[in-house]
Scaffold this active site. Structure first.
Site, PDB file in Angstrom:
ATOM      1  N   ARG A  62       0.821  -1.226   0.000  1.00 39.76           N
ATOM      2  CA  ARG A  62       0.000   0.000   0.000  1.00 39.76           C
ATOM      3  C   ARG A  62       0.844   1.260   0.000  1.00 39.76           C
ATOM      4  NH1 ARG A  62      -2.838  -3.687   2.865  1.00 39.76           N
ATOM      5  NH2 ARG A  62      -1.761  -3.097   4.776  1.00 39.76           N
TER       6      ARG A  62
ATOM      7  N   GLU B 261       5.332 -10.797  15.416  1.00 41.83           N
ATOM      8  CA  GLU B 261       4.740 -11.468  16.578  1.00 41.83           C
ATOM      9  C   GLU B 261       5.093 -12.963  16.542  1.00 41.83           C
ATOM     10  OE1 GLU B 261       0.647 -10.539  16.842  1.00 41.83           O
ATOM     11  OE2 GLU B 261       0.389 -11.554  18.770  1.00 41.83           O
TER      12      GLU B 261
HETATM   13  P1  AMP Z   1       4.187  -2.497  11.627  1.00 46.67           P
HETATM   14  O1  AMP Z   1       5.446  -3.107  11.119  1.00 46.67           O
HETATM   15  O2  AMP Z   1       3.611  -3.199  12.810  1.00 46.67           O
HETATM   16  O3  AMP Z   1       4.318  -1.002  11.865  1.00 46.67           O
HETATM   17  O4  AMP Z   1       3.084  -2.708  10.494  1.00 46.67           O
HETATM   18  C1  AMP Z   1       3.048  -1.832   9.454  1.00 46.67           C
HETATM   19  C2  AMP Z   1       2.574  -2.480   8.174  1.00 46.67           C
HETATM   20  O5  AMP Z   1       1.486  -3.381   8.367  1.00 46.67           O
HETATM   21  C3  AMP Z   1       2.106  -1.392   7.231  1.00 46.67           C
HETATM   22  O6  AMP Z   1       2.688  -1.624   5.963  1.00 46.67           O
HETATM   23  C4  AMP Z   1       0.600  -1.527   7.210  1.00 46.67           C
HETATM   24  O7  AMP Z   1       0.133  -1.483   5.889  1.00 46.67           O
HETATM   25  C5  AMP Z   1       0.263  -2.867   7.855  1.00 46.67           C
HETATM   26  N1  AMP Z   1      -0.669  -2.767   9.003  1.00 46.67           N
HETATM   27  C6  AMP Z   1      -0.389  -3.059  10.301  1.00 46.67           C
HETATM   28  N2  AMP Z   1      -1.450  -2.906  11.091  1.00 46.67           N
HETATM   29  C7  AMP Z   1      -2.449  -2.485  10.297  1.00 46.67           C
HETATM   30  C8  AMP Z   1      -3.835  -2.118  10.530  1.00 46.67           C
HETATM   31  N3  AMP Z   1      -4.395  -2.163  11.754  1.00 46.67           N
HETATM   32  N4  AMP Z   1      -4.569  -1.706   9.482  1.00 46.67           N
HETATM   33  C9  AMP Z   1      -4.015  -1.650   8.240  1.00 46.67           C
HETATM   34  N5  AMP Z   1      -2.741  -1.986   7.956  1.00 46.67           N
HETATM   35  C10 AMP Z   1      -1.960  -2.404   8.967  1.00 46.67           C
END
Ligand code: AMP
Length: 174
Positions: free
Chosen positions: A62, A99
């Site tokens: 995205r 996780e």
């Molecule tokens: P993180 O590494 O935990 O910061 O996760 C970020 C990535 O996961 C991003 O590329 C987001 O597109 C996706 N992502 C994580 N949580 C969500 C959520 N609640 N809603 C949409 N996309 C998410």
């Protein structure tokens, strides 16, 4: 011009996707509306315009949507940061902990000329693992990472703490 609040209102919550307990922030209602999509790209552009970046790096998948549109409007290059095994030429790789298990991101070694100024962009900051690995990846290539931008930040997950070394900003907070 639609406001950042208009964009925020259009983001759809989808419970239990892709896993039980995750409240997924769905940006497709923003993308399918020309005025909202255009305004999103506009506001992201304004947040980086003065930095005079040479390239915008977007995180699969995205992040590509916004980073590519911003790069086009600001007349700079677009660099894809991808999941393993997708990029065809020589890559740098950076792993990060999930996780359950680990994941990696990759970037072409010659994607940006050394010394260039790069902005990292993604749709959403959650725990920050993906973004932090991407910052390390960009720095491996010898370029200057001058800023990190997100459309959405989930404040309660404190991903911001992982990125405190960078000039980081998000347009929308939940
Ligand atoms: P993180 O590494 O935990 O910061 O996760 C970020 C990535 O996961 C991003 O590329 C987001 O597109 C996706 N992502 C994580 N949580 C969500 C959520 N609640 N809603 C949409 N996309 C998410």
């Amino acid at each position: 011009m639609k406001s950042i609040e208009d964009i925020k209102q259009a983001i759809r919550d989808v419970p239990d996707f892709p896993h039980k307990g995750i409240l997924f922030k769905d940006i497709t209602p923003v993308l399918q509306n020309a005025a909202l999509f255009g305004a999103t790209v506009h506001h992201l552009c304004e947040s980086v315009r003065d930095l005079r970046a040479d390239a915008i790096a977007g995180i699969e998948a995205r992040g590509f949507i916004f980073a590519a549109a911003v790069a086009d409007r600001l007349n700079c290059g677009f660099v894809p940061i991808r999941k393993p095994g997708k990029l065809p030429a020589k890559v740098h790789q950076e792993s990060y902990t999930l996780e359950y298990g680990t994941d990696s991101v990759e970037m072409h070694q010659d994607a940006v000329a050394p010394g260039s100024a790069v902005v990292l962009m993604d749709d959403l900051l959650a725990t920050g693992g993906t973004a932090l690995a991407s910052t390390r990846l960009i720095e491996k290539t010898g370029v200057r990472l001058i800023a990190v931008r997100f459309l959405i930040e989930l404040d309660f997950l404190k991903g911001r703490d992982k990125l405190s070394a960078y000039a980081m900003q998000s347009l929308i907070h939940f």
